[in-house]
Write a protein that holds these residues in place. Structure first.
Motif, PDB file in Angstrom:
ATOM      1  N   GLN A 146      60.459  35.260 -57.300  1.00 47.52           N
ATOM      2  CA  GLN A 146      59.039  35.700 -57.607  1.00 47.52           C
ATOM      3  C   GLN A 146      58.479  36.141 -56.340  1.00 47.52           C
ATOM      4  O   GLN A 146      57.770  37.433 -56.316  1.00 47.52           O
ATOM      5  CB  GLN A 146      58.113  34.662 -58.110  1.00 47.52           C
ATOM      6  CG  GLN A 146      58.700  34.258 -59.306  1.00 47.52           C
ATOM      7  CD  GLN A 146      58.836  35.220 -60.529  1.00 47.52           C
ATOM      8  OE1 GLN A 146      59.723  35.545 -60.824  1.00 47.52           O
ATOM      9  NE2 GLN A 146      57.586  35.927 -60.962  1.00 47.52           N
ATOM     10  N   ASP A 162      55.865  29.835 -66.418  1.00 45.37           N
ATOM     11  CA  ASP A 162      57.024  29.848 -65.950  1.00 45.37           C
ATOM     12  C   ASP A 162      57.391  30.634 -64.703  1.00 45.37           C
ATOM     13  O   ASP A 162      58.427  30.607 -64.130  1.00 45.37           O
ATOM     14  CB  ASP A 162      58.015  30.172 -67.092  1.00 45.37           C
ATOM     15  CG  ASP A 162      58.258  29.253 -68.349  1.00 45.37           C
ATOM     16  OD1 ASP A 162      57.934  28.113 -67.941  1.00 45.37           O
ATOM     17  OD2 ASP A 162      58.621  29.646 -69.312  1.00 45.37           O
ATOM     18  N   TYR A 163      56.142  31.505 -64.309  1.00 46.90           N
ATOM     19  CA  TYR A 163      56.413  32.153 -63.216  1.00 46.90           C
ATOM     20  C   TYR A 163      55.440  31.914 -61.987  1.00 46.90           C
ATOM     21  O   TYR A 163      55.490  32.801 -61.175  1.00 46.90           O
ATOM     22  CB  TYR A 163      55.919  33.663 -63.606  1.00 46.90           C
ATOM     23  CG  TYR A 163      57.226  34.282 -64.396  1.00 46.90           C
ATOM     24  CD1 TYR A 163      58.410  34.776 -64.071  1.00 46.90           C
ATOM     25  CD2 TYR A 163      57.001  33.869 -65.879  1.00 46.90           C
ATOM     26  CE1 TYR A 163      59.273  35.025 -64.800  1.00 46.90           C
ATOM     27  CE2 TYR A 163      57.991  34.217 -66.752  1.00 46.90           C
ATOM     28  CZ  TYR A 163      59.155  34.782 -66.215  1.00 46.90           C
ATOM     29  OH  TYR A 163      60.142  35.398 -67.210  1.00 46.90           O
ATOM     30  N   CYS A 164      55.028  30.696 -62.201  1.00 51.59           N
ATOM     31  CA  CYS A 164      53.994  30.442 -61.131  1.00 51.59           C
ATOM     32  C   CYS A 164      53.873  28.811 -60.513  1.00 51.59           C
ATOM     33  O   CYS A 164      54.231  28.104 -61.365  1.00 51.59           O
ATOM     34  CB  CYS A 164      52.459  30.748 -61.163  1.00 51.59           C
ATOM     35  SG  CYS A 164      51.840  30.098 -62.762  1.00 51.59           S
ATOM     36  N   TYR A 192      52.981  32.800 -68.941  1.00 47.52           N
ATOM     37  CA  TYR A 192      52.964  33.137 -67.361  1.00 47.52           C
ATOM     38  C   TYR A 192      53.275  31.676 -66.802  1.00 47.52           C
ATOM     39  O   TYR A 192      53.581  31.973 -65.515  1.00 47.52           O
ATOM     40  CB  TYR A 192      51.537  33.481 -66.857  1.00 47.52           C
ATOM     41  CG  TYR A 192      51.011  34.583 -67.718  1.00 47.52           C
ATOM     42  CD1 TYR A 192      51.769  35.680 -67.592  1.00 47.52           C
ATOM     43  CD2 TYR A 192      49.537  34.676 -68.165  1.00 47.52           C
ATOM     44  CE1 TYR A 192      51.184  37.117 -68.220  1.00 47.52           C
ATOM     45  CE2 TYR A 192      49.305  35.891 -68.798  1.00 47.52           C
ATOM     46  CZ  TYR A 192      49.908  36.974 -68.664  1.00 47.52           C
ATOM     47  OH  TYR A 192      49.524  38.178 -69.306  1.00 47.52           O
ATOM     48  N   LEU A 202      56.057  40.891 -65.157  1.00 46.16           N
ATOM     49  CA  LEU A 202      56.987  39.766 -65.160  1.00 46.16           C
ATOM     50  C   LEU A 202      58.374  40.102 -65.880  1.00 46.16           C
ATOM     51  O   LEU A 202      58.458  41.037 -66.846  1.00 46.16           O
ATOM     52  CB  LEU A 202      56.280  38.430 -65.740  1.00 46.16           C
ATOM     53  CG  LEU A 202      55.151  37.950 -65.055  1.00 46.16           C
ATOM     54  CD1 LEU A 202      54.142  37.027 -65.989  1.00 46.16           C
ATOM     55  CD2 LEU A 202      55.098  37.748 -63.531  1.00 46.16           C
ATOM     56  N   LYS A 203      59.100  39.355 -65.430  1.00 49.64           N
ATOM     57  CA  LYS A 203      60.319  39.346 -66.374  1.00 49.64           C
ATOM     58  C   LYS A 203      60.440  39.251 -67.907  1.00 49.64           C
ATOM     59  O   LYS A 203      61.433  39.642 -68.434  1.00 49.64           O
ATOM     60  CB  LYS A 203      61.790  38.624 -65.431  1.00 49.64           C
ATOM     61  CG  LYS A 203      62.033  39.121 -64.253  1.00 49.64           C
ATOM     62  CD  LYS A 203      62.760  40.351 -64.259  1.00 49.64           C
ATOM     63  CE  LYS A 203      63.389  40.775 -62.946  1.00 49.64           C
ATOM     64  NZ  LYS A 203      64.060  41.910 -62.980  1.00 49.64           N
ATOM     65  N   ARG A 229      63.747  30.119 -58.367  1.00 48.84           N
ATOM     66  CA  ARG A 229      62.845  31.018 -59.159  1.00 48.84           C
ATOM     67  C   ARG A 229      61.517  31.373 -58.132  1.00 48.84           C
ATOM     68  O   ARG A 229      61.585  32.601 -58.242  1.00 48.84           O
ATOM     69  CB  ARG A 229      62.297  30.302 -60.335  1.00 48.84           C
ATOM     70  CG  ARG A 229      61.170  31.201 -61.201  1.00 48.84           C
ATOM     71  CD  ARG A 229      61.096  30.811 -62.431  1.00 48.84           C
ATOM     72  NE  ARG A 229      62.088  31.495 -63.297  1.00 48.84           N
ATOM     73  CZ  ARG A 229      61.809  31.654 -64.610  1.00 48.84           C
ATOM     74  NH1 ARG A 229      60.660  30.984 -65.008  1.00 48.84           N
ATOM     75  NH2 ARG A 229      62.506  32.413 -65.335  1.00 48.84           N
TER      76      ARG A 229
END
Length: 175
Positions: free
Chosen positions: A148, A91-93, A89, A51-52, A144
């Motif tokens: 992703q 913030d990415y899903c 995690y 992830l970033k 976002r």
């Protein structure tokens, strides 16, 4: 969203005859079972996705509606209790699950520290998986989510290219 699934609040039974054996389940076993469960439900994922924020999702995938799913796999109690990075995690899903093998105590996942109102739970072995608690939808911002999904697609294509042509050099298939 998910088909052919039984959701229960009771402890999950062993998923196969191998679960009762003395050998412990590995993270790869749990990932394989979850990937089989997800595939039946039209969710396709990759393992070990960077992830970033310099974290690495154990499994990250996209469902048929384009929603992003992350699964953090824990196969040992100490690893589960010592993991303080998992909120990074979220913030990415759109949905977050814990993935654990049969027999691993899940009581900590019911505590506020593990945000049970935000996180689902899947029990899996090398042969199959079962959702014990669905992960509620916490929608990402559309921009976002688009980033992703595009990152996942490009990573999948890089990995596929590496499988088709393992002698190809000059690129990193794990990114």
């Amino acid at each position: 969203m998910f088909q052919m699934l039984r959701v229960t609040d009771t402890p999950a039974p062993a998923l196969d005859s191998h679960s009762a054996s003395s050998s412990p389940h590995t993270a790869q076993d749990v990932a394989r079972g979850i990937m089989r469960l997800f595939a039946r439900n039209d969710i396709w994922c990759l393992s070990e996705v960077p992830l970033k924020n310099n974290r690495r999702a154990d499994l990250m995938g996209v469902d048929a509606k384009g929603l992003v799913v992350i699964v953090e796999i824990k196969v040992a109690r100490g690893d589960l209790l010592g993991d303080g990075k998992w909120p990074d995690y979220l913030d990415y899903c759109d949905r977050f699950f814990w993935g654990v093998p049969p027999g691993l105590g899940r009581a900590p996942l019911q505590t506020e520290a593990y945000q049970p109102d935000r996180c689902g739970v899947i029990v899996a072995d090398a042969y199959d998986g079962e959702i014990l608690r669905h992960a509620p939808l916490e929608p990402l911002a559309a921009a976002r989510r688009k980033v992703q999904v595009e990152r996942l697609a490009r990573m999948a294509m890089r990995r596929h290219t590496g499988l088709l042509d393992p002698k190809m050099s000059g690129f990193n298939i794990s990114k």
